[in-house]
Write a protein that holds these residues in place. Structure first.
Motif, PDB file in Angstrom:
ATOM      1  N   UNK A 250      34.867  39.722 -14.330  1.00 24.75           N
ATOM      2  CA  UNK A 250      34.147  40.796 -13.645  1.00 24.75           C
ATOM      3  C   UNK A 250      32.807  40.247 -13.162  1.00 24.75           C
ATOM      4  N   UNK A 251      32.457  40.535 -11.929  1.00 22.61           N
ATOM      5  CA  UNK A 251      31.164  40.147 -11.390  1.00 22.61           C
ATOM      6  C   UNK A 251      30.220  41.342 -11.490  1.00 22.61           C
ATOM      7  N   UNK A 252      29.077  41.154 -12.136  1.00 25.00           N
ATOM      8  CA  UNK A 252      28.054  42.192 -12.244  1.00 25.00           C
ATOM      9  C   UNK A 252      26.812  41.692 -11.515  1.00 25.00           C
ATOM     10  N   UNK A 253      26.325  42.483 -10.560  1.00 22.51           N
ATOM     11  CA  UNK A 253      25.153  42.108  -9.765  1.00 22.51           C
ATOM     12  C   UNK A 253      24.035  43.098 -10.060  1.00 22.51           C
ATOM     13  N   UNK A 254      22.845  42.587 -10.344  1.00 28.85           N
ATOM     14  CA  UNK A 254      21.731  43.454 -10.709  1.00 28.85           C
ATOM     15  C   UNK A 254      20.492  43.088  -9.909  1.00 28.85           C
ATOM     16  N   UNK A 255      19.570  44.043  -9.797  1.00 25.87           N
ATOM     17  CA  UNK A 255      18.311  43.789  -9.109  1.00 25.87           C
ATOM     18  C   UNK A 255      18.266  44.461  -7.743  1.00 25.87           C
ATOM     19  N   UNK A 256      17.281  44.103  -6.966  1.00 22.65           N
ATOM     20  CA  UNK A 256      17.134  44.671  -5.625  1.00 22.65           C
ATOM     21  C   UNK A 256      17.903  43.802  -4.637  1.00 22.65           C
ATOM     22  N   UNK A 257      18.956  44.339  -4.061  1.00 20.63           N
ATOM     23  CA  UNK A 257      19.791  43.562  -3.142  1.00 20.63           C
ATOM     24  C   UNK A 257      20.440  44.498  -2.132  1.00 20.63           C
ATOM     25  N   UNK A 258      20.945  43.897  -1.079  1.00 19.47           N
ATOM     26  CA  UNK A 258      21.662  44.642  -0.048  1.00 19.47           C
ATOM     27  C   UNK A 258      23.125  44.744  -0.471  1.00 19.47           C
ATOM     28  N   UNK A 259      23.636  45.946  -0.720  1.00 19.95           N
ATOM     29  CA  UNK A 259      25.010  46.082  -1.233  1.00 19.95           C
ATOM     30  C   UNK A 259      26.060  45.406  -0.352  1.00 19.95           C
ATOM     31  N   UNK A 260      25.989  45.591   0.955  1.00 21.96           N
ATOM     32  CA  UNK A 260      27.006  45.015   1.826  1.00 21.96           C
ATOM     33  C   UNK A 260      26.936  43.498   1.832  1.00 21.96           C
ATOM     34  N   UNK A 261      25.706  42.969   1.848  1.00 22.56           N
ATOM     35  CA  UNK A 261      25.529  41.521   1.790  1.00 22.56           C
ATOM     36  C   UNK A 261      26.093  40.961   0.484  1.00 22.56           C
ATOM     37  N   UNK A 262      25.851  41.670  -0.607  1.00 24.15           N
ATOM     38  CA  UNK A 262      26.365  41.233  -1.904  1.00 24.15           C
ATOM     39  C   UNK A 262      27.893  41.228  -1.904  1.00 24.15           C
ATOM     40  N   UNK A 263      28.491  42.288  -1.360  1.00 29.65           N
ATOM     41  CA  UNK A 263      29.952  42.352  -1.315  1.00 29.65           C
ATOM     42  C   UNK A 263      30.524  41.245  -0.434  1.00 29.65           C
ATOM     43  N   UNK A 264      29.841  40.953   0.671  1.00 32.68           N
ATOM     44  CA  UNK A 264      30.316  39.884   1.554  1.00 32.68           C
ATOM     45  C   UNK A 264      30.293  38.537   0.830  1.00 32.68           C
ATOM     46  N   UNK A 265      29.222  38.287   0.058  1.00 30.24           N
ATOM     47  CA  UNK A 265      29.118  37.033  -0.671  1.00 30.24           C
ATOM     48  C   UNK A 265      30.175  36.930  -1.769  1.00 30.24           C
TER      49      UNK A 265
END
Length: 207
Positions: free
Chosen positions: A15-30
């Motif tokens: 499972x990938x967990x992403x935290x902090x201030x980020x752009x959701x779509x950019x994170x999903x693309x990465x």
């Protein structure tokens, strides 16, 4: 250790967990870019199989070492962390271990039998345990400390949790969760723990 990684580390068990201030779509693309191309393995993970032997009585262990502090402790079997009753285990642990209002502190530390008391429950995917104990000065009787510890831990039938104790424990735990939700790093780590228990939403059901 290598055998463990080869057995359990594969893409459909991660499972990938992403935290902090980020752009959701950019994170999903990465995520899609770096993880999406990894093929799903054909093998199937082996289910865990270890079972406890029959619990036909208590088990005692005495360990003697050179030192300046004695320790007395007791461990009890508990349900899996996803069990609906586990919230009660957490509340009961707080009733026992809160300081200075907890039952263990009052019975062991305030009376001078122990210098400190402790307790923790193991909220895991499978059935776990709760562990309680105290540090005893060498001048004090270990037998007295052991009897006092067990009397407190096993006295709930005749000395039930009071409304005041329950409310104090609930407030403490709910405040802990509220604090957690304001810390993105801690929340991400905690969510990963609940994922390993079976479902990230367990944290919010638990709350």
């Amino acid at each position: 250790l290598q055998a463990f990684y080869r057995k359990y580390y594969q893409p459909d068990n991660a499972t990938v967990v992403i935290a902090g201030r980020f752009d959701p779509q950019r994170a999903l693309d990465l995520v899609a870019r770096y993880f999406g191309s990894i093929p799903r393995p054909t093998r199937v993970l082996h289910p865990t199989y270890t079972t406890e032997p029959p619990q036909d009585g208590e088990r005692r262990v005495v360990l003697r070492r050179v030192g300046e502090v004695q320790i007395v402790a007791a461990m009890y079997h508990m349900p899996p962390g996803s069990d609906p009753g586990f919230a009660a285990v957490d509340l009961l642990t707080k009733v026992l271990t809160n300081q200075p209002s907890g039952r263990l502190h009052k019975a062991l530390v305030e009376t001078g039998i122990a210098t400190s008391s402790f307790g923790v429950e193991r909220q895991t995917r499978e059935a776990g345990s709760a562990y309680f104990g105290a540090a005893i000065p060498m001048a004090q009787s270990l037998e007295v400390a052991q009897k006092t510890l067990l009397d407190v831990l096993e006295d709930f039938a005749s000395n039930p949790v009071t409304d005041e104790e329950l409310q104090r424990a609930r407030v403490t735990l709910l405040n802990d969760i509220e604090d957690l939700l304001t810390n993105s790093r801690a929340l991400a780590i905690t969510l990963s723990e609940f994922v390993s228990m079976g479902e990230w939403r367990l944290l919010f059901w638990y709350q």
